[in-house]
Design a protein around this motif. Structure first.
Motif, short mmCIF file in Angstrom:
data_model
loop_
_atom_site.label_atom_id
_atom_site.label_comp_id
_atom_site.label_asym_id
_atom_site.label_seq_id
_atom_site.Cartn_x
_atom_site.Cartn_y
_atom_site.Cartn_z
N PHE A 40 45.55 -28.42 29.83
CA PHE A 40 44.85 -27.47 30.69
C PHE A 40 44.50 -26.18 29.95
CE2 PHE A 40 46.69 -30.04 34.18
CZ PHE A 40 45.52 -30.26 34.89
N THR A 41 45.33 -25.79 28.99
CA THR A 41 44.99 -24.61 28.19
C THR A 41 43.70 -24.83 27.43
OG1 THR A 41 47.33 -24.03 27.94
CG2 THR A 41 45.80 -23.08 26.37
N ILE A 42 43.60 -25.95 26.73
CA ILE A 42 42.40 -26.23 25.94
C ILE A 42 41.20 -26.48 26.85
CG2 ILE A 42 41.38 -27.87 24.32
CD1 ILE A 42 44.12 -28.24 23.09
N LEU A 43 41.40 -27.20 27.94
CA LEU A 43 40.29 -27.50 28.85
C LEU A 43 39.71 -26.22 29.46
CD1 LEU A 43 38.55 -29.46 30.48
CD2 LEU A 43 40.42 -29.57 32.17
N SER A 94 41.08 -15.43 27.40
CA SER A 94 41.71 -16.62 26.82
C SER A 94 43.21 -16.41 26.62
CB SER A 94 41.05 -16.97 25.48
OG SER A 94 39.67 -17.22 25.65
N ALA A 95 43.58 -15.24 26.14
CA ALA A 95 45.00 -14.95 25.92
C ALA A 95 45.76 -14.93 27.25
CB ALA A 95 45.16 -13.61 25.21
N ALA A 98 39.01 -15.72 12.31
CA ALA A 98 37.75 -15.43 13.00
C ALA A 98 37.89 -15.77 14.48
CB ALA A 98 36.60 -16.20 12.36
N LEU A 99 38.50 -14.87 15.24
CA LEU A 99 38.72 -15.13 16.65
C LEU A 99 37.45 -15.02 17.47
CD1 LEU A 99 42.13 -13.32 17.27
CD2 LEU A 99 41.69 -15.76 17.00
N THR A 100 36.35 -14.60 16.86
CA THR A 100 35.08 -14.58 17.57
C THR A 100 34.42 -15.96 17.59
OG1 THR A 100 34.00 -13.85 15.53
CG2 THR A 100 34.69 -12.14 17.10
N GLU A 101 34.91 -16.88 16.77
CA GLU A 101 34.42 -18.25 16.79
C GLU A 101 35.12 -19.03 17.89
OE1 GLU A 101 31.99 -19.58 15.03
OE2 GLU A 101 31.63 -17.67 14.02
N PRO A 102 34.39 -19.73 18.76
CA PRO A 102 35.00 -20.36 19.94
C PRO A 102 36.12 -21.34 19.61
CG PRO A 102 32.61 -20.30 20.16
CD PRO A 102 32.92 -19.85 18.77
N GLN A 103 35.89 -22.24 18.65
CA GLN A 103 36.94 -23.23 18.34
C GLN A 103 38.17 -22.58 17.73
OE1 GLN A 103 36.43 -27.30 17.44
NE2 GLN A 103 34.27 -27.05 16.92
N THR A 104 37.96 -21.61 16.85
CA THR A 104 39.10 -20.89 16.27
C THR A 104 39.88 -20.16 17.36
OG1 THR A 104 37.85 -20.58 14.22
CG2 THR A 104 39.79 -19.19 14.57
N LEU A 105 39.15 -19.55 18.29
CA LEU A 105 39.79 -18.85 19.39
C LEU A 105 40.62 -19.80 20.25
CD1 LEU A 105 40.14 -16.31 21.19
CD2 LEU A 105 38.01 -16.99 22.35
N ILE A 106 40.04 -20.94 20.58
CA ILE A 106 40.73 -21.91 21.45
C ILE A 106 42.02 -22.40 20.81
CG2 ILE A 106 40.57 -24.22 22.46
CD1 ILE A 106 37.58 -23.63 22.93
N TRP A 107 41.95 -22.82 19.56
CA TRP A 107 43.13 -23.40 18.93
C TRP A 107 44.18 -22.34 18.59
CZ3 TRP A 107 44.20 -28.12 19.68
CH2 TRP A 107 43.19 -29.08 19.80
N THR A 108 43.73 -21.14 18.23
CA THR A 108 44.69 -20.07 17.95
C THR A 108 45.44 -19.68 19.20
OG1 THR A 108 43.28 -19.22 16.16
CG2 THR A 108 44.96 -17.74 17.03
N MET A 109 44.72 -19.49 20.30
CA MET A 109 45.38 -19.13 21.55
C MET A 109 46.28 -20.25 22.07
SD MET A 109 44.71 -16.08 22.27
CE MET A 109 43.58 -14.80 21.75
#
Length: 277
Positions: free
Chosen positions: A78-81, A140-141, A225-236
């Motif tokens: 659910f976090t990733i979705l 996201s956080a 690069a937290l402004t990139e969507p995939q990087t943001l999703i996986w980092t969070m």
């Protein structure tokens, strides 16, 4: 045999789906990124299939003690979705993405106070980040941290109120803790309690330590690069999932230690009664 095959196949598919979900949902993903994600999905699915199809344990803990792993998977799923839907909504807005963005913004705003883990993650935003990117980072956080807290609370309630894990049948120590060597030395009860305390402490500290480590890495020109969507999703997802997973493991180990201690007391009491007779 057939039941185990179907069960392992379903779990492998779900794991592969979670890994590929951001790439499948986000627009504008490059071909190279897609190929790498497909490879990682196949590897993750294959490892999951082998783990659950085998009759003997290898790496996965609490394999036969539901719903421990199911709760962890659902939290990550659910976090990733939700974050993928919100990130996609920045480019292709829908009613659902708008509702999730508004709800996530409210949650993130409520959790964004001084010295909070959410505030520490928001501070990782690059200096040239726009207001929209900052809001997306905060949303996201907040959502990721809320989901991790809900999953942790649900597992604690399952342990305390539903008598996990013995309510679901006999607990096999070797199958559910394949990486724990009971012959490594010392009393197994003390080692379980020590490991439980270490996991809980690490789980509590990680939401604060991870942002500090990432901020320190940026000093050495290795900025995420937290402004990139995939990087943001996986980092969070990693930032929220790993601490809650460690605390859940600590709670589970402490519960197993309590069961062993209770069984010892009954055995000692029975031995004393027989000796008195």
């Amino acid at each position: 045999m057939i039941k185990r095959l179907v069960s392992a196949g379903a779990r492998a598919f779900l794991v592969a789906l979670v890994i590929a979900m951001p790439t499948m949902m986000l627009p504008g993903v490059s071909v190279d990124t897609t190929q790498i994600v497909v490879l990682l999905s196949l590897v993750g699915g294959a490892l999951t299939f082998v783990e659950y199809f085998s009759a003997y344990p290898s790496l996965l803990e609490f394999r036969d003690a539901p719903p421990y792993n199911r709760m962890r998977f659902l939290a990550l799923f659910f976090t990733i979705l939700l974050m993928s839907v919100i990130a996609r909504g920045q480019v292709h807005p829908t009613t659902l993405s708008g509702l999730l963005t508004a709800a996530g913004g409210a949650v993130g705003g409520a959790m964004d106070f001084t010295f909070s883990p959410v505030r520490l993650m928001v501070l990782l935003a690059p200096g040239d980040a726009t207001l929209g990117q900052m809001d997306l980072l905060r949303t996201s956080a907040g959502l990721a941290y809320l989901i991790s807290l809900v999953s942790l609370l649900a597992f604690v309630l399952c342990v305390r109120m539903l008598n996990w894990p013995i309510r679901y049948g006999a607990f096999n120590f070797w199958v559910n803790l394949p990486l724990f060597d009971p012959t490594a030395g010392g009393d197994i009860l003390n080692r379980l309690k020590r490991d439980a305390h270490v996991n809980v402490v690490l789980g509590f500290l990680l939401p604060f330590v991870i942002p500090a480590v990432l901020k320190s890495a940026s000093v050495f020109s290795y900025e995420i690069a937290l402004t990139e969507p995939q990087t943001l999703i996986w980092t969070m997802s990693a930032w929220a999932f790993l601490p809650s997973s460690l605390i859940m493991r600590g709670v589970a180990l402490m519960r197993i230690a309590d069961l062993i201690e209770e069984k010892r007391r009954r055995a000692y009491a029975q031995a004393e009664m027989q000796a008195a007779v």
